[in-house]
Write a protein that holds these residues in place. Structure first.
Motif, PDB file in Angstrom:
ATOM      1  N   ILE A  48       4.493  -2.428   4.967  1.00 54.31           N
ATOM      2  CA  ILE A  48       3.380  -3.072   4.934  1.00 54.31           C
ATOM      3  C   ILE A  48       3.243  -3.996   3.921  1.00 54.31           C
ATOM      4  O   ILE A  48       3.237  -3.576   2.771  1.00 54.31           O
ATOM      5  CB  ILE A  48       2.165  -2.078   5.122  1.00 54.31           C
ATOM      6  N   VAL A  49       3.199  -5.353   4.097  1.00 52.12           N
ATOM      7  CA  VAL A  49       3.146  -6.342   3.043  1.00 52.12           C
ATOM      8  C   VAL A  49       2.013  -7.419   3.066  1.00 52.12           C
ATOM      9  O   VAL A  49       1.523  -7.632   4.019  1.00 52.12           O
ATOM     10  CB  VAL A  49       4.648  -7.107   3.105  1.00 52.12           C
ATOM     11  N   SER A  50       1.992  -8.098   2.026  1.00 52.49           N
ATOM     12  CA  SER A  50       1.172  -9.201   1.691  1.00 52.49           C
ATOM     13  C   SER A  50       1.203 -10.274   0.501  1.00 52.49           C
ATOM     14  O   SER A  50       2.072  -9.809  -0.242  1.00 52.49           O
ATOM     15  CB  SER A  50      -0.436  -8.864   1.848  1.00 52.49           C
ATOM     16  N   ARG A  58      -3.645  -4.113   2.298  1.00 49.42           N
ATOM     17  CA  ARG A  58      -2.363  -3.358   2.658  1.00 49.42           C
ATOM     18  C   ARG A  58      -2.691  -1.856   2.726  1.00 49.42           C
ATOM     19  O   ARG A  58      -2.252  -1.270   3.487  1.00 49.42           O
ATOM     20  CB  ARG A  58      -1.335  -3.583   1.685  1.00 49.42           C
ATOM     21  N   SER A  59      -3.173  -1.384   1.468  1.00 48.04           N
ATOM     22  CA  SER A  59      -3.074   0.084   1.428  1.00 48.04           C
ATOM     23  C   SER A  59      -4.221   0.695   2.527  1.00 48.04           C
ATOM     24  O   SER A  59      -4.035   1.794   3.092  1.00 48.04           O
ATOM     25  CB  SER A  59      -3.748   0.590   0.147  1.00 48.04           C
ATOM     26  N   THR A  87      -2.407   0.725   5.806  1.00 53.33           N
ATOM     27  CA  THR A  87      -1.589   1.657   5.991  1.00 53.33           C
ATOM     28  C   THR A  87      -1.942   3.054   6.082  1.00 53.33           C
ATOM     29  O   THR A  87      -1.571   3.822   7.168  1.00 53.33           O
ATOM     30  CB  THR A  87      -0.664   1.787   4.693  1.00 53.33           C
ATOM     31  N   ASP A 135       3.324   1.072  -4.182  1.00 53.29           N
ATOM     32  CA  ASP A 135       2.337   0.425  -4.776  1.00 53.29           C
ATOM     33  C   ASP A 135       1.745   1.150  -5.978  1.00 53.29           C
ATOM     34  O   ASP A 135       1.441   2.380  -6.023  1.00 53.29           O
ATOM     35  CB  ASP A 135       1.335  -0.080  -3.756  1.00 53.29           C
ATOM     36  N   ASP A 141       3.994   1.543   1.877  1.00 55.09           N
ATOM     37  CA  ASP A 141       2.976   0.592   1.261  1.00 55.09           C
ATOM     38  C   ASP A 141       3.552  -0.126  -0.100  1.00 55.09           C
ATOM     39  O   ASP A 141       4.058   0.595  -0.935  1.00 55.09           O
ATOM     40  CB  ASP A 141       1.699   1.568   0.979  1.00 55.09           C
ATOM     41  N   ARG A 169       2.069  -6.597  -4.023  1.00 54.03           N
ATOM     42  CA  ARG A 169       2.111  -7.814  -3.354  1.00 54.03           C
ATOM     43  C   ARG A 169       3.232  -8.591  -3.424  1.00 54.03           C
ATOM     44  O   ARG A 169       3.603  -8.794  -4.648  1.00 54.03           O
ATOM     45  CB  ARG A 169       0.730  -8.626  -4.188  1.00 54.03           C
ATOM     46  N   ILE A 199       0.061  -8.155   6.484  1.00 48.87           N
ATOM     47  CA  ILE A 199      -1.548  -8.298   6.362  1.00 48.87           C
ATOM     48  C   ILE A 199      -1.888  -9.767   5.979  1.00 48.87           C
ATOM     49  O   ILE A 199      -1.807  -9.930   4.590  1.00 48.87           O
ATOM     50  CB  ILE A 199      -1.908  -7.125   5.439  1.00 48.87           C
ATOM     51  N   ASN A 244      -6.544  -9.315   9.083  1.00 50.83           N
ATOM     52  CA  ASN A 244      -7.601  -8.317   8.571  1.00 50.83           C
ATOM     53  C   ASN A 244      -8.860  -8.704   8.220  1.00 50.83           C
ATOM     54  O   ASN A 244      -9.108 -10.032   7.898  1.00 50.83           O
ATOM     55  CB  ASN A 244      -6.805  -7.467   7.295  1.00 50.83           C
TER      56      ASN A 244
END
Length: 259
Positions: free
Chosen positions: A7-9, A16-17, A20, A40, A125, A128, A147, A174
Protein backbone atom coordinates in the motif's frame (compact mmCIF):
# COMPACT_ATOMS: atom_id res chain seq x y z
CA UNK A 1 1.47 -19.27 -0.51
CA UNK A 2 1.22 -15.71 0.78
CA UNK A 3 0.07 -12.83 -1.40
CA UNK A 4 1.96 -9.60 -0.69
CA UNK A 5 0.05 -6.36 -1.28
CA UNK A 6 2.01 -3.11 -0.94
CA UNK A 7 0.00 0.00 0.00
CA UNK A 8 1.85 3.09 -1.25
CA UNK A 9 1.46 6.76 -2.10
CA UNK A 10 3.51 9.76 -3.19
CA UNK A 11 1.20 12.40 -1.70
CA UNK A 12 1.42 13.35 1.96
CA UNK A 13 -1.68 12.54 4.01
CA UNK A 14 -2.99 10.17 1.35
CA UNK A 15 -4.43 7.76 3.92
CA UNK A 16 -2.21 4.70 3.41
CA UNK A 17 -2.51 3.44 6.99
CA UNK A 18 -6.24 4.13 7.15
CA UNK A 19 -6.92 2.25 3.91
CA UNK A 20 -4.61 -0.59 4.99
CA UNK A 21 -6.36 -1.01 8.34
CA UNK A 22 -9.94 -0.87 7.06
CA UNK A 23 -9.26 -3.06 4.03
CA UNK A 24 -7.53 -5.65 6.21
CA UNK A 25 -10.41 -5.57 8.69
CA UNK A 26 -12.92 -6.03 5.87
CA UNK A 27 -10.96 -9.02 4.56
CA UNK A 28 -10.99 -10.55 8.04
CA UNK A 29 -14.71 -9.78 8.40
CA UNK A 30 -15.30 -11.64 5.11
CA UNK A 31 -13.47 -14.67 6.47
CA UNK A 32 -10.33 -14.22 4.39
CA UNK A 33 -6.91 -14.96 5.93
CA UNK A 34 -5.11 -11.64 6.23
CA UNK A 35 -2.28 -9.94 8.10
CA UNK A 36 -0.65 -6.50 8.13
CA UNK A 37 3.07 -5.73 8.00
CA UNK A 38 3.78 -2.16 9.11
CA UNK A 39 6.87 -0.69 7.46
CA UNK A 40 5.79 2.86 8.29
CA UNK A 41 7.79 4.49 11.09
CA UNK A 42 4.67 6.35 12.31
CA UNK A 43 3.80 3.15 14.20
CA UNK A 44 0.12 4.12 14.12
CA UNK A 45 -1.71 1.24 12.50
CA UNK A 46 -2.09 -0.71 15.73
CA UNK A 47 -4.44 1.97 17.05
CA UNK A 48 -6.50 1.79 13.84
CA UNK A 49 -6.86 -1.96 14.39
CA UNK A 50 -8.07 -1.45 17.95
CA UNK A 51 -4.94 -1.79 20.09
CA UNK A 52 -5.10 0.50 23.13
CA UNK A 53 -1.35 0.65 23.72
CA UNK A 54 1.35 1.69 21.28
CA UNK A 55 3.53 -1.20 20.11
CA UNK A 56 6.95 -0.38 21.51
CA UNK A 57 8.71 -3.29 19.78
CA UNK A 58 8.27 -4.31 16.16
CA UNK A 59 9.93 -5.13 12.86
CA UNK A 60 11.71 -1.78 12.66
CA UNK A 61 12.91 -1.78 16.27
CA UNK A 62 16.49 -2.13 17.38
CA UNK A 63 17.43 -5.72 18.19
CA UNK A 64 14.62 -7.27 16.15
CA UNK A 65 16.11 -9.20 13.22
CA UNK A 66 13.87 -10.39 10.36
CA UNK A 67 14.18 -13.98 11.56
CA UNK A 68 12.70 -12.84 14.90
CA UNK A 69 9.49 -11.33 13.52
CA UNK A 70 7.33 -14.15 14.92
CA UNK A 71 8.05 -12.82 18.43
CA UNK A 72 6.53 -9.39 17.68
CA UNK A 73 3.37 -10.64 15.91
CA UNK A 74 0.32 -9.17 17.64
CA UNK A 75 -3.33 -10.14 17.62
CA UNK A 76 -5.69 -7.18 17.30
CA UNK A 77 -9.35 -6.57 18.23
CA UNK A 78 -10.08 -6.22 14.49
CA UNK A 79 -9.12 -9.88 14.02
CA UNK A 80 -6.10 -8.95 11.90
CA UNK A 81 -2.65 -10.26 12.92
CA UNK A 82 -0.20 -7.34 12.95
CA UNK A 83 3.56 -7.12 12.59
CA UNK A 84 3.95 -3.56 13.93
CA UNK A 85 6.82 -1.26 13.13
CA UNK A 86 7.50 -0.48 16.78
CA UNK A 87 9.77 2.33 17.93
CA UNK A 88 12.55 2.88 15.44
CA UNK A 89 15.42 5.15 14.43
CA UNK A 90 17.13 6.43 11.30
CA UNK A 91 19.78 3.74 11.71
CA UNK A 92 17.17 0.97 11.95
CA UNK A 93 15.35 2.26 8.89
CA UNK A 94 18.59 2.37 6.93
CA UNK A 95 19.45 -1.19 7.96
CA UNK A 96 15.99 -2.43 6.91
CA UNK A 97 16.30 -0.71 3.53
CA UNK A 98 19.71 -2.27 2.94
CA UNK A 99 18.43 -5.74 3.82
CA UNK A 100 15.36 -5.48 1.60
CA UNK A 101 17.35 -4.14 -1.34
CA UNK A 102 20.08 -6.75 -0.97
CA UNK A 103 17.82 -9.77 -0.51
CA UNK A 104 15.01 -9.62 -3.07
CA UNK A 105 13.22 -12.70 -1.74
CA UNK A 106 13.90 -11.96 1.91
CA UNK A 107 10.61 -10.26 2.70
CA UNK A 108 8.46 -13.13 1.43
CA UNK A 109 10.75 -15.69 3.09
CA UNK A 110 10.56 -14.06 6.50
CA UNK A 111 6.80 -13.50 6.31
CA UNK A 112 6.35 -17.17 5.45
CA UNK A 113 8.50 -18.11 8.45
CA UNK A 114 6.19 -16.16 10.77
CA UNK A 115 3.62 -18.92 10.31
CA UNK A 116 0.73 -16.96 8.80
CA UNK A 117 -2.16 -19.01 7.41
CA UNK A 118 -1.64 -20.46 3.95
CA UNK A 119 -3.07 -18.15 1.31
CA UNK A 120 -3.06 -15.09 3.59
CA UNK A 121 -3.12 -11.65 2.03
CA UNK A 122 -0.37 -9.62 3.68
CA UNK A 123 -1.05 -5.89 3.41
CA UNK A 124 2.17 -3.90 3.69
CA UNK A 125 1.79 -0.38 5.07
CA UNK A 126 4.68 1.73 3.79
CA UNK A 127 6.18 5.15 4.12
CA UNK A 128 5.70 7.76 1.43
CA UNK A 129 7.46 7.04 -1.87
CA UNK A 130 10.24 7.32 -2.97
CA UNK A 131 11.27 5.94 0.43
CA UNK A 132 13.76 3.08 -0.07
CA UNK A 133 11.80 0.63 2.10
CA UNK A 134 8.59 1.41 0.22
CA UNK A 135 10.33 0.86 -3.12
CA UNK A 136 11.62 -2.51 -1.89
CA UNK A 137 8.09 -3.45 -0.80
CA UNK A 138 6.81 -2.56 -4.27
CA UNK A 139 9.48 -4.78 -5.84
CA UNK A 140 8.55 -7.71 -3.59
CA UNK A 141 4.75 -7.34 -3.84
CA UNK A 142 2.35 -9.36 -5.92
CA UNK A 143 -0.02 -6.40 -6.12
CA UNK A 144 0.56 -2.70 -5.54
CA UNK A 145 -2.27 -0.42 -4.42
CA UNK A 146 -1.48 3.27 -4.83
CA UNK A 147 -3.57 5.57 -2.65
CA UNK A 148 -4.25 8.87 -4.44
CA UNK A 149 -6.23 11.46 -2.49
CA UNK A 150 -8.73 13.32 -4.63
CA UNK A 151 -6.93 16.60 -4.05
CA UNK A 152 -4.67 18.87 -6.04
CA UNK A 153 -1.63 17.29 -4.35
CA UNK A 154 -2.89 13.83 -5.22
CA UNK A 155 -3.32 14.71 -8.88
CA UNK A 156 0.02 16.53 -9.11
CA UNK A 157 1.97 13.61 -7.56
CA UNK A 158 0.10 10.87 -9.46
CA UNK A 159 2.72 10.67 -12.26
CA UNK A 160 5.45 10.19 -9.63
CA UNK A 161 3.46 7.30 -8.17
CA UNK A 162 3.01 5.60 -11.53
CA UNK A 163 6.70 6.05 -12.36
CA UNK A 164 7.95 4.83 -8.97
CA UNK A 165 5.86 1.68 -9.30
CA UNK A 166 7.06 1.06 -12.86
CA UNK A 167 3.53 0.84 -14.24
CA UNK A 168 2.46 -1.90 -11.80
CA UNK A 169 0.25 0.20 -9.53
CA UNK A 170 -3.52 -0.09 -9.17
CA UNK A 171 -4.81 3.34 -8.11
CA UNK A 172 -7.37 3.77 -5.34
CA UNK A 173 -8.89 7.29 -5.19
CA UNK A 174 -9.32 8.28 -1.54
CA UNK A 175 -11.37 10.90 0.35
CA UNK A 176 -13.63 11.58 -2.63
CA UNK A 177 -16.48 14.05 -2.06
CA UNK A 178 -19.45 13.47 -4.35
CA UNK A 179 -21.04 16.82 -3.44
CA UNK A 180 -18.01 18.88 -4.55
CA UNK A 181 -17.73 19.89 -8.19
CA UNK A 182 -13.99 20.59 -7.78
CA UNK A 183 -13.49 17.17 -6.20
CA UNK A 184 -15.40 15.52 -9.03
CA UNK A 185 -13.28 17.37 -11.60
CA UNK A 186 -10.09 16.19 -9.87
CA UNK A 187 -11.42 12.63 -9.76
CA UNK A 188 -12.09 12.75 -13.50
CA UNK A 189 -8.55 14.02 -14.10
CA UNK A 190 -7.07 11.25 -11.94
CA UNK A 191 -9.12 8.63 -13.76
CA UNK A 192 -8.23 10.06 -17.15
CA UNK A 193 -4.53 10.00 -16.38
CA UNK A 194 -4.59 6.55 -14.77
CA UNK A 195 -6.86 4.81 -17.27
CA UNK A 196 -7.32 1.10 -16.59
CA UNK A 197 -4.93 1.34 -13.64
CA UNK A 198 -7.61 3.13 -11.60
CA UNK A 199 -9.62 0.72 -9.45
CA UNK A 200 -13.37 1.07 -10.11
CA UNK A 201 -13.95 1.94 -6.44
CA UNK A 202 -13.47 5.26 -4.68
CA UNK A 203 -13.23 5.76 -0.92
CA UNK A 204 -15.45 8.66 0.09
CA UNK A 205 -14.73 11.28 2.72
CA UNK A 206 -16.87 10.16 5.65
CA UNK A 207 -17.10 11.24 9.27
CA UNK A 208 -17.52 7.57 10.16
CA UNK A 209 -13.81 6.99 9.47
CA UNK A 210 -12.77 9.49 12.13
CA UNK A 211 -15.37 8.24 14.59
CA UNK A 212 -14.17 4.66 14.14
CA UNK A 213 -10.57 5.72 14.80
CA UNK A 214 -11.59 7.68 17.89
CA UNK A 215 -13.42 4.65 19.26
CA UNK A 216 -10.64 2.19 18.42
CA UNK A 217 -12.75 0.13 16.03
CA UNK A 218 -12.86 -0.47 12.30
CA UNK A 219 -15.61 0.24 9.79
CA UNK A 220 -16.10 -3.49 9.29
CA UNK A 221 -17.46 -3.69 12.86
CA UNK A 222 -18.88 -0.24 13.48
CA UNK A 223 -19.52 1.39 10.12
CA UNK A 224 -22.99 0.08 9.35
CA UNK A 225 -24.80 2.53 7.10
CA UNK A 226 -21.75 4.65 6.30
CA UNK A 227 -20.64 5.30 2.75
CA UNK A 228 -16.98 4.57 3.57
CA UNK A 229 -17.89 1.17 5.05
CA UNK A 230 -19.69 0.31 1.82
CA UNK A 231 -16.68 1.52 -0.17
CA UNK A 232 -14.37 -0.87 1.68
CA UNK A 233 -16.79 -3.74 1.08
CA UNK A 234 -16.58 -2.95 -2.64
CA UNK A 235 -12.78 -2.59 -2.50
CA UNK A 236 -12.45 -5.95 -0.75
CA UNK A 237 -14.67 -7.56 -3.40
CA UNK A 238 -12.58 -6.01 -6.19
CA UNK A 239 -9.39 -7.23 -4.52
CA UNK A 240 -10.73 -10.75 -4.24
CA UNK A 241 -11.65 -10.79 -7.93
CA UNK A 242 -8.20 -9.49 -8.86
CA UNK A 243 -6.51 -12.12 -6.72
CA UNK A 244 -8.75 -14.91 -8.00
CA UNK A 245 -7.79 -14.01 -11.56
CA UNK A 246 -4.14 -13.99 -10.57
CA UNK A 247 -4.26 -17.31 -8.76
CA UNK A 248 -5.96 -18.92 -11.71
CA UNK A 249 -2.95 -18.25 -13.93
CA UNK A 250 0.69 -19.17 -13.85
CA UNK A 251 3.49 -16.91 -12.68
CA UNK A 252 3.64 -14.13 -10.14
CA UNK A 253 0.89 -11.54 -9.71
CA UNK A 254 1.89 -8.14 -11.00
CA UNK A 255 -0.59 -5.29 -11.00
CA UNK A 256 -3.55 -7.55 -10.26
CA UNK A 257 -2.95 -10.41 -12.69
CA UNK A 258 -0.47 -13.24 -12.94
CA UNK A 259 1.59 -13.64 -16.02
Amino acid sequence: MLTLIAIVSTAGGAGRSTVTAHLAAQLAHAGRPVAVLELDAQNAIGALLGLRKTCETGVLSSGVAPDGWRAVLRDTPAGVPLLPSGRTSVANLSAMAQWLQGDVGGLRRQLTAVGLPDGARVLIDTQRLPDAIALAAVAAADLVLGIVPVTTAGYVTQPDLMTACDGRVQIVPNVAAANSSLNNDLLNLIQGRGGDAVVPVRIHRDIAVGMAAANGVTLAKAGDGSQAALDFIHLEAWLQRAMDVGEGSEGTARGGTRR
